[in-house]
Structures are given as C-alpha cells and as structure tokens.
Design a protein around this motif. Structure first.
Motif: not given
Length: 425
Positions: A120-130, A200-204, A286-288
C-alpha cells in the motif's frame, strides 16, 4: 497419552524449523491456565504470544465463534462477503488513533499485514524504499524477514532478501542508544544509501516485541511523524504484539499522541482465531487498484465474529485499565527480586502488560546472560509455568499474561518464577 510420546511423533512428522519451546502438549485451557495431556496444570504467562488477551476460551468469544460456525465457515470475503467483516472494519477504523477517516483490509497473519502495508505504501507514494529498525520483528516471509532486524533464528539460511530495505538503530536508553544517535543514523542513511524522495515508509514497533520489550519514547515517535511529513514518507506502526489493550490503551502509539498512516494488527484481534488487518488513512488505503489486495482466508467469518466479541470484552471488562494494573503487579514482584539480585537482574521494564526482565553478568549491561533466560524458561515449564524469552541478545524473559488473569494467579506464578530463578543462580 504422554507428552514424550507425542514429542517423538512430532519430531518425525514436523520439520525441525517449526520447533517447540517445551515438550508439553495442551489438552485444554481456560483463561490463564493450561492443562497438558497428562493432566498437569500450567499458569500461562505467554497467552500464545499475546494472542489470547481476553484469556483462553473466553465465554463471549467462544459463543460468537460457535454461533458463526453453525451458520457457515467460509465463502471468501472477496467473493461472497458478510456483514460481520464490515462491522469489524468499522470497529477497527473507529479505534485507530487519530481523526483522519480510516479504512481497513483483512488478511490472515501479522506477516501478511506487514507485507500489505509495504504494498500500500509503495502504491500510494510511487517509491520503493522502506526503513526499519535494528531489533525489530515483522514476520517470517521473505519481505518481512528483510524488515526484521534480528538474524538468529529468523534469517539464517534464507537470503537473499528484498532490496531497498534499510535498517537504523532503535533508541534504547538501557543499551545506551540515544534518540539523537538513532535520528543521526537515519539522516546518514539518507546521505549514504537512499534519498528521502525514494523512501515510501518507515516501519516501527512502538514496543519492540521479539527485540526485548524496549519502548520508543513519545518524543521519538513524534519526531518520526514530523520527519515523514516533511519528506512525504508514510509512518507504519506495527501494533501486532502491542495492540488490543495490551499496553494500557487500545493501541500503544495512542500514548504518543500521533496518528499512523498505516497500522498493522493481528495477535490479540480475535481471541485465538487466525485473523489480521491493516488499518490506515482512507486515501492511502485506497491507493491499490481493486483486486490488488486480499487473500482466500483473509477476514474469515469465524475470525470476524470472534473479533467483534473481543472488542466487546475489552470494553465491558475494561481491559485497558486492567493491563496497567497487571503491569504494576508484575513490576512489584520483579523489582523486589532485582533488589535482591542486582548483579543479575539488569533491568525491569513494562508497557502495561508487556513486562520484561533482562539478565546480565556482574550488573554490567554489556555482559548479557542469555543462558539464564534459556534455562529459566525450561525450568519454569517443568514447574508448571509458561514463560517466553526474547531480546536481540536472548537475555530477556517477557511476561504476556491474559488481560483477564486473576491477581492471585499472577502472585502464584511469580512465586514459581522466583523459586526457579533462585534455583538457577
């Protein structure tokens, strides 16, 4: 029927990678007690790894599960849906911290929830990195192993892992890692490894589970929230172990006054019935495209029925307040023992009913004592107590009792714990 006989069968039938902590086979369980196939009773300080927060076989959860089974067990929520899934999603959306409109999806395991957050994060931002944290635990699938910041036993022999995942230190006062150091290392990743515009996101985890029950401070979580906002990154809060009243609030990051973009939930969601969910801001969720998320068993009707009952029990029995009371009772026992053995018990900490004791040699934080944690969990089992170890150094015992446990049972279990501890030291 004997435990030893079943253990021999298990070793022949089940791969060694799916090891069991002790050769004890459960016959029945009720609230915070378990009886094995030989009739021996155990006090359960593990709750199936924070799954049965409402206790084993809670009458309300049991009744809801049975009632659903009598109607139907599966149609697939993506094919022929049912109202209980909608109702549970509404409950989750309302319970998630923050005022932004929320939506949810259902999956089956915590690892699936984490993987779907990444999608979802990648679909929303169009970015790859986590970006993830050292000591974090997010699952055993290929993607979630990549995110997990602990090698043994989760990652040995399973690589390579996905690219564009970067780990940074988790702030930890006891181990001498300051917030400033963690944030400086994060900035260094932006300098050396990946520019913020590709993250795309930081997870914690607000409280690290397998990592040792270390809690991220309010100020650190707030700084991460601002950092994500400044760079257009999403903040994912992994509440799989810390959720559903475990830390004294429905979800732990509520205590920091922040709102996650995406949140993973599982474990305590359905009283032991396999179920997990992602909850997030509606526009992000709702990005995907339609059909991009889901799975055959995700949001099972039995799991959703149990989940609705869990919500009722948490509210009716005031389990958030109960978690705080439980944590206080455990800490009273553990700090008294620490005063008696200050050179072995290096730290006692808790976030509600996520309680931990850390063992060291000579009172030195830099001399972990994992052998004691391993021996203690084994000896406790022999004496009728279920204990779980954890920690990036393997030297932590964690306590995760049902939030419905009787105080007298805590006291009884802690006397067993103390006797086993003293016998080993």
């Amino acid at each position: 029927m004997k435990n030893a006989d079943i253990q021999k069968r298990k070793e022949s039938a089940i791969a060694r990678g799916q090891a069991n902590m002790a050769p004890v086979y459960v016959d029945r369980a009720l609230n915070a007690e378990i009886w094995d196939v030989e009739g021996k009773r155990y006090i359960d300080f593990g709750a199936g790894i924070a799954v049965v927060n409402t206790g084993h076989n809670h009458p309300k959860v049991k009744a809801a599960t049975i009632a659903q089974i009598e109607r139907f067990t599966h149609t697939c929520v993506m094919v022929s849906p049912y109202e209980s899934a909608v109702a549970l999603a509404e409950k989750l959306n309302a319970a998630a911290p923050g005022n932004t409109p929320k939506k949810s999806i259902f999956v089956t395991t915590g690892a699936e929830a984490v993987e779907n957050c990444v999608k979802i994060a990648r679909a929303h931002t169009g970015r790859p990195g986590i970006i993830a944290f050292n000591g974090g635990y997010h699952g055993r699938t290929n993607m979630t192993m990549g995110l997990t910041g602990k090698v043994n036993p989760y990652k040995i022999g399973f690589g390579p892992f996905p690219s564009d995942i970067f780990h940074v230190p988790y702030p930890n006062d006891y181990l001498g890692i300051t917030e400033e150091q963690a944030l400086a290392d994060l900035q260094l990743r932006f300098t050396c490894d990946i520019e913020p515009s590709r993250v795309a996101a930081i997870i914690i985890e607000p409280v690290q589970g397998e990592g040792g029950f270390y809690k991220a401070s309010t100020s650190f979580l707030q700084k991460l929230r601002k950092l994500c906002d400044d760079h257009g990154m999403l903040l994912i809060l992994d509440e799989i172990q810390s959720g559903f009243a475990r830390t004294g609030t429905m979800f732990c990051h509520e205590q920091a006054g922040i709102e996650a973009d995406l949140m993973t939930t599982a474990k305590g969601i359905a009283g032991g019935v396999p179920l997990a969910a992602v909850v997030g801001k509606a526009n992000i969720m709702d990005a995907p495209i339609p059909g991009g998320l889901g799975g055959t068993y995700g949001g099972s009707p039995v799991g959703c029925a149990a989940g609705l009952a869990v919500f009722e029990v948490i509210e009716e029995e005031k389990l958030c307040e109960r978690a705080t009371q439980i944590g206080t009772r455990f800490v009273e026992h553990l700090t008294a023992l620490q005063a008696e053995f200050p050179n072995i018990i290096g730290d006692v900490r808790n976030s509600g009913a996520m309680i931990a004791v850390e063992f060291v040699h000579d009172g030195d934080v830099n001399k972990p004592y994992p052998e004691l944690a391993k021996k203690l969990s084994g000896k406790a089992s022999e004496n009728g107590l279920v204990l779980l170890s954890c920690g990036i150094r393997g030297n932590v015992i964690r306590f995760l009792p049902a939030l419905t446990i009787e105080m007298e049972l805590i006291d009884e279990g802690m006397e067993i714990f103390k006797d086993c501890f003293k016998a080993l030291v």
